[in-house]
Enzyme design. Sequence first.
Site, mmCIF file in Angstrom:
data_model
loop_
_atom_site.group_PDB
_atom_site.id
_atom_site.type_symbol
_atom_site.label_atom_id
_atom_site.label_comp_id
_atom_site.label_asym_id
_atom_site.label_seq_id
_atom_site.Cartn_x
_atom_site.Cartn_y
_atom_site.Cartn_z
ATOM 1 N N ASP A 178 -38.026 -45.853 -61.346
ATOM 2 C CA ASP A 178 -37.732 -46.481 -59.894
ATOM 3 C C ASP A 178 -38.962 -47.424 -59.446
ATOM 4 O O ASP A 178 -40.205 -47.693 -60.204
ATOM 5 C CB ASP A 178 -37.222 -45.566 -59.229
ATOM 6 C CG ASP A 178 -36.000 -46.257 -58.457
ATOM 7 O OD1 ASP A 178 -36.018 -47.562 -58.128
ATOM 8 O OD2 ASP A 178 -35.154 -45.361 -57.535
ATOM 9 N N ASP A 222 -29.050 -51.986 -55.305
ATOM 10 C CA ASP A 222 -28.243 -50.877 -55.737
ATOM 11 C C ASP A 222 -26.796 -51.163 -55.513
ATOM 12 O O ASP A 222 -26.509 -51.975 -54.567
ATOM 13 C CB ASP A 222 -28.470 -49.728 -54.860
ATOM 14 C CG ASP A 222 -29.583 -48.818 -55.177
ATOM 15 O OD1 ASP A 222 -29.704 -47.776 -54.385
ATOM 16 O OD2 ASP A 222 -30.404 -49.374 -55.991
#
Length: 671
Positions: free
Chosen positions: A174, A229
């Site tokens: 991430d 996202d």
Amino acid sequence: MRHPHTRTIHRRVAGALAAGLLCAAGFAAPAAAAPPADPPAPADGLALTPPMGFNNWNSTQCGADFDATMVQGIADLFVEKGLKDAGYRYVNLDDCWALPERDANGRLVPDPVRFPDGIKAVADYVHAKGLKLGIYTSAGTKTCSNTGFPGALGHEYDDARQFADWGVDYLKYDNCNNQGVDARQRYRTMRDALRATGRPIVYSICEWGENKPWEWAADVGHLWRTTGDISDNWSSMLSILKQNLPLAPYAGPGHWNDPDMLEVGNGGMTDTEYRSHFSLWSVMAAPLLIGTDLRKASRSTYDILGNKEVVAVDQDPLGRQGSVVSSAGGRWVIAKEMADGSRAVALFNESGTAQRIATDARAAGLPGARGYSVRDLWQHRTYNTAGTLAATVPAHGTVLLRVAADPRWAAHPPAVELGLDGGLLLTAATPATLTSTVTDLGGTPARQVSVALTGPAGWRVRATSPASAAVLTTGGTLRTGWRVTAPAGTPPGSYGLTLRAGYRSPSGTAETVQVPLTASVVVPPPSGTSYLGDLPWLSAVNGWGPVERDTSNGESAAGDGRPLTIGGTVYAKGLGVHALGDIAFYTGGACEQVTASVGVDDEKDAKGTVAFEILADDTKAAGTGVLTNAMPAQQLTADISGAQVIRLVVTDGGDGVDSDHADWANARLNC
């Protein structure tokens, strides 16, 4: 990465993506430099088709039920429910698997409550099922959860060694708390660390598309996120689709565009929308990572995720990502070249009403031929066509076809298209006149053709012209008139109808096709001036939570918004929405004008970019450019004279839907 509205360190996808986005009006190629025509597959032989598996984040996040028992249960279900057989392999842990601090030796420590026997024991269990285990960390000092677990920045080689020793097969890396270190450096360092372990580990770059990884990461990772996202709603899925589609030239075996995990089964969309989500991710050759808790999944969720014919489109070894053929009016045609020479063709209806979507085999990239075979991958039936590919596609639906220039095309029954001319807007007790069409698209005749239209109990549906034909040859159409009457007193709202046709192929086999339709019972708008927030709408699509009346969008339950505020001015009346938003009102040809003060609500500080449009019978009547929170309200006025339906549309400004709270303040209708 986390929910873009709650994770405080989230940054918007850079404006450089904007030039590469699509909009409902058409398709634009990405502005980035073109990649090689066929980027070579990586030498490690990993991810030669898009990875398929599971990730827990969308369903559990850091909840108490995220633990070894859950992970092992998912592995069990992969086998028991046929998902392993369909191609799913990776069972991936997301954030919160570790303790908040490293041990005295600087090593990561699995949470002993969640994983009492450690990660290796879970990996061993998963491997014993013939599956693979994935894990998560961040290219920063902390991970992305609010707690913030240890990230790998500065610890890449030690952490990679731990992962390899545990038997990890996949790493999601991430982008949080990265301390401003150059993205290419951060991700290349972990690439080198993973390679140094000697263990084959699929490497998923999750830097949200901020640094255009499609331009530089083909020799770094096996897949890279192209957007922020995803969330479990139609607007989020649609926005991400439009950002990922232009990047088709960059995908291929071993290096994939990743538009984020699947939301199928999480409850925020209908099954029709989930089938579209799954179809579109497959035609885009996207990684297919299940994001729902399979222990609670419905039969329909398993049916969608386990559709092997759709999965085969995603997993085709040629590795092409589908490209847009056309997209006018929200009627999308996306075609994907397949290794056997066929084409997967998605007919996708972005709009809120059923629409006819059509193309032909040549436009989809196939050679000229006398006839083609057409496999419907959701209906699991094969037909022949003389070249036309067409269907009436339900609102938010997708028809996914696999089309081939097949010398045996005539052995299949002819494809038959159903359509309906005339509006499905009715007033109670007043007959509406419609015309259905049944058209032979095949290169062979359809015989003994009949058509039926059925409505809800108590509705009167009567054919006013012949509803059968002895034979239809190629291109021939049976047109049947209908009178449809909703009973007096039928409340305004949406009601289902079904158009169905039966016919026989030249070999005598009986075939049936049907299309679900939606009729709306409406009431005429009042005379004079009315606030739109006080009127019923035909339909409302909103990016987060419901459309709010007289407050801003609160993103969750109805009534959780705040006073509408633009540029410091508070408005008592209006509509609070979130991009992508689309609200339709019936005006019945009796209204002349819509006015509103529009802008980004002050509650989002400096975030949010949106654009507003007013459509009259799907024709743009007024619009703004891209508006930001820094701008005052703009006055928008539209002439809607004669329109039957108006739509208030909010788009995302071209950079994704993060924080796009949009206000239709003082929105009024003059009739």
